[in-house]
Design a protein around this motif. Structure first.
Motif, mmCIF file in Angstrom:
data_model
loop_
_atom_site.group_PDB
_atom_site.id
_atom_site.type_symbol
_atom_site.label_atom_id
_atom_site.label_comp_id
_atom_site.label_asym_id
_atom_site.label_seq_id
_atom_site.Cartn_x
_atom_site.Cartn_y
_atom_site.Cartn_z
ATOM 1 N N ARG A 128 35.193 43.350 47.938
ATOM 2 C CA ARG A 128 34.306 42.531 49.125
ATOM 3 C C ARG A 128 32.881 42.840 48.535
ATOM 4 N N SER A 129 32.398 44.097 48.321
ATOM 5 C CA SER A 129 31.014 44.245 48.212
ATOM 6 C C SER A 129 30.511 43.745 46.592
ATOM 7 N N ARG A 130 31.517 43.601 45.718
ATOM 8 C CA ARG A 130 31.109 43.404 44.322
ATOM 9 C C ARG A 130 31.087 42.000 44.023
ATOM 10 N N LEU A 131 31.797 41.304 44.796
ATOM 11 C CA LEU A 131 32.113 39.717 44.494
ATOM 12 C C LEU A 131 31.028 39.027 44.559
ATOM 13 N N PRO A 132 29.778 38.985 45.408
ATOM 14 C CA PRO A 132 28.759 37.915 45.501
ATOM 15 C C PRO A 132 27.673 38.181 43.983
ATOM 16 N N ALA A 133 27.911 39.694 43.551
ATOM 17 C CA ALA A 133 26.834 39.865 42.372
ATOM 18 C C ALA A 133 27.747 39.556 41.230
ATOM 19 N N VAL A 134 28.949 39.497 41.169
ATOM 20 C CA VAL A 134 29.851 39.272 40.245
ATOM 21 C C VAL A 134 29.661 37.706 39.935
ATOM 22 N N LYS A 135 30.011 37.057 40.917
ATOM 23 C CA LYS A 135 29.788 35.623 40.971
ATOM 24 C C LYS A 135 28.449 34.965 40.410
ATOM 25 N N GLU A 136 27.492 35.509 41.016
ATOM 26 C CA GLU A 136 26.092 35.242 40.541
ATOM 27 C C GLU A 136 25.996 35.557 39.050
ATOM 28 N N ALA A 137 26.390 36.456 38.467
ATOM 29 C CA ALA A 137 26.478 36.690 37.044
ATOM 30 C C ALA A 137 27.148 35.943 36.265
ATOM 31 N N GLY A 157 49.157 40.452 39.165
ATOM 32 C CA GLY A 157 49.779 40.664 40.578
ATOM 33 C C GLY A 157 48.887 41.312 41.611
ATOM 34 N N VAL A 158 48.087 42.381 41.480
ATOM 35 C CA VAL A 158 47.258 42.896 42.241
ATOM 36 C C VAL A 158 46.032 42.177 42.694
ATOM 37 N N ILE A 159 45.519 41.536 41.476
ATOM 38 C CA ILE A 159 44.507 40.334 41.743
ATOM 39 C C ILE A 159 45.030 39.156 43.022
ATOM 40 N N GLU A 160 46.230 38.743 42.525
ATOM 41 C CA GLU A 160 46.870 37.681 43.325
ATOM 42 C C GLU A 160 46.893 38.200 44.901
ATOM 43 N N LEU A 161 47.593 39.351 44.900
ATOM 44 C CA LEU A 161 47.546 40.059 46.204
ATOM 45 C C LEU A 161 46.165 40.211 47.165
ATOM 46 N N MET A 162 45.045 40.711 46.385
ATOM 47 C CA MET A 162 44.012 40.864 46.931
ATOM 48 C C MET A 162 43.255 39.511 47.257
ATOM 49 N N LYS A 163 43.429 38.487 46.519
ATOM 50 C CA LYS A 163 42.991 37.247 46.766
ATOM 51 C C LYS A 163 43.650 36.774 48.252
ATOM 52 N N LEU A 164 44.835 37.134 48.478
ATOM 53 C CA LEU A 164 45.218 36.858 50.118
ATOM 54 C C LEU A 164 44.631 37.581 50.987
ATOM 55 N N GLN A 165 44.555 38.814 50.427
ATOM 56 C CA GLN A 165 43.558 39.635 51.622
ATOM 57 C C GLN A 165 42.033 39.002 51.974
ATOM 58 N N LEU A 166 41.521 38.674 50.808
ATOM 59 C CA LEU A 166 39.999 38.277 50.892
ATOM 60 C C LEU A 166 40.130 36.595 50.618
ATOM 61 N N LYS A 167 41.088 35.920 51.573
ATOM 62 C CA LYS A 167 41.068 34.514 51.527
ATOM 63 C C LYS A 167 39.868 33.825 51.741
ATOM 64 N N GLU A 168 38.995 34.423 52.735
ATOM 65 C CA GLU A 168 37.777 33.898 53.195
ATOM 66 C C GLU A 168 36.612 33.827 52.063
ATOM 67 N N GLN A 169 36.667 35.001 51.420
ATOM 68 C CA GLN A 169 35.700 35.280 50.300
ATOM 69 C C GLN A 169 35.973 34.433 49.112
ATOM 70 N N VAL A 170 37.152 34.321 48.734
ATOM 71 C CA VAL A 170 37.684 33.523 47.475
ATOM 72 C C VAL A 170 37.650 31.966 47.757
ATOM 73 N N LYS A 171 37.595 31.398 49.213
ATOM 74 C CA LYS A 171 37.755 30.203 49.500
ATOM 75 C C LYS A 171 36.670 29.357 48.785
ATOM 76 N N ASP A 172 35.484 29.830 48.742
ATOM 77 C CA ASP A 172 34.360 28.980 48.355
ATOM 78 C C ASP A 172 33.832 29.534 46.883
ATOM 79 N N LEU A 173 34.785 30.345 46.174
ATOM 80 C CA LEU A 173 34.346 30.932 45.257
ATOM 81 C C LEU A 173 34.043 29.805 43.938
ATOM 82 N N ASN A 174 34.603 29.110 43.788
ATOM 83 C CA ASN A 174 34.366 27.963 42.648
ATOM 84 C C ASN A 174 33.305 26.737 43.408
#
Length: 192
Positions: free
Chosen positions: A183-192, A111-128
């Motif tokens: 927000r700060s961890r996302l790019p590194a985690v995606k890369e990994a 639930g928390v992850i989903e709520l965070m996705k709503l707040q970080l729409k821009e960052q999540v949009k191109d994740l995949n």
């Protein structure tokens, strides 16, 4: 260390499960069997008494502080419930009261992850998009639908970047701090 062999039947407590009206619902010596037999009914009965604590369609953290547990009365019984956010089947997020802390913890994480996705729409949009080696991986795992694999990867990246080993937020301040970290961890985690 307990001996591995079963004890004789008479050494186990004989349990009787009684409803509010004093009627015996079930009885026996094996607690786990009684829990399996009555668990679904108990969870349903529990749910019927929890509306005052619950809320549908949560889109931001405007739910105050979530205590670890809540005690409330049902008839003559004192019950304990565990609050957590939950992703519903329709994709919306709801605040729910659970009958066990394990169920609440599991649901609250998603639930928390989903709520965070709503707040970080821009960052999540191109994740995949642009996942290195995705085509090769999809071909090796061809028994899994490519879209399912992509969604699972996105979910795994979000889980690791948004929460990882951190404690789950239970108030607005902690939630906002978690978003900053995510927000700060996302790019590194995606890369990994």
């Amino acid at each position: 260390a307990w001996a591995a062999q079963e004890l004789p039947e008479h050494c186990y407590l004989n349990l009787r499960i009684i409803d509010d009206g004093g009627q015996e619902l079930a009885g026996g010596r094996k607690l786990h069997e009684l829990q399996q037999q009555l668990g679904k009914a108990a969870a349903t009965t529990f749910r019927d008494n929890t509306q005052e604590f619950e809320r549908d369609n949560v889109t931001t953290w405007d739910i105050g502080t979530l205590p670890e547990s809540i005690k409330f009365a049902r008839g003559k019984q004192q019950l304990t419930g565990y609050l957590g956010l939950q992703k519903e089947k329709d994709g919306r997020i709801a605040l729910r009261l659970f009958d066990t802390s394990a169920a609440a913890e599991q649901a609250h994480r998603l639930g928390v992850i989903e709520l965070m996705k709503l707040q970080l729409k821009e960052q999540v949009k191109d994740l995949n998009k642009g996942i290195q080696g995705f085509t090769q991986a999809a071909m090796l795992l061809k028994h899994i639908n490519a879209d399912t694999l992509r969604d699972d990867l996105t979910q795994a990246v979000c889980d690791r970047a948004f929460i990882g080993e951190d404690e789950l937020p239970r108030n607005e301040k902690a939630f906002k701090e978690q978003i900053k970290r995510a927000r700060s961890r996302l790019p590194a985690v995606k890369e990994a």
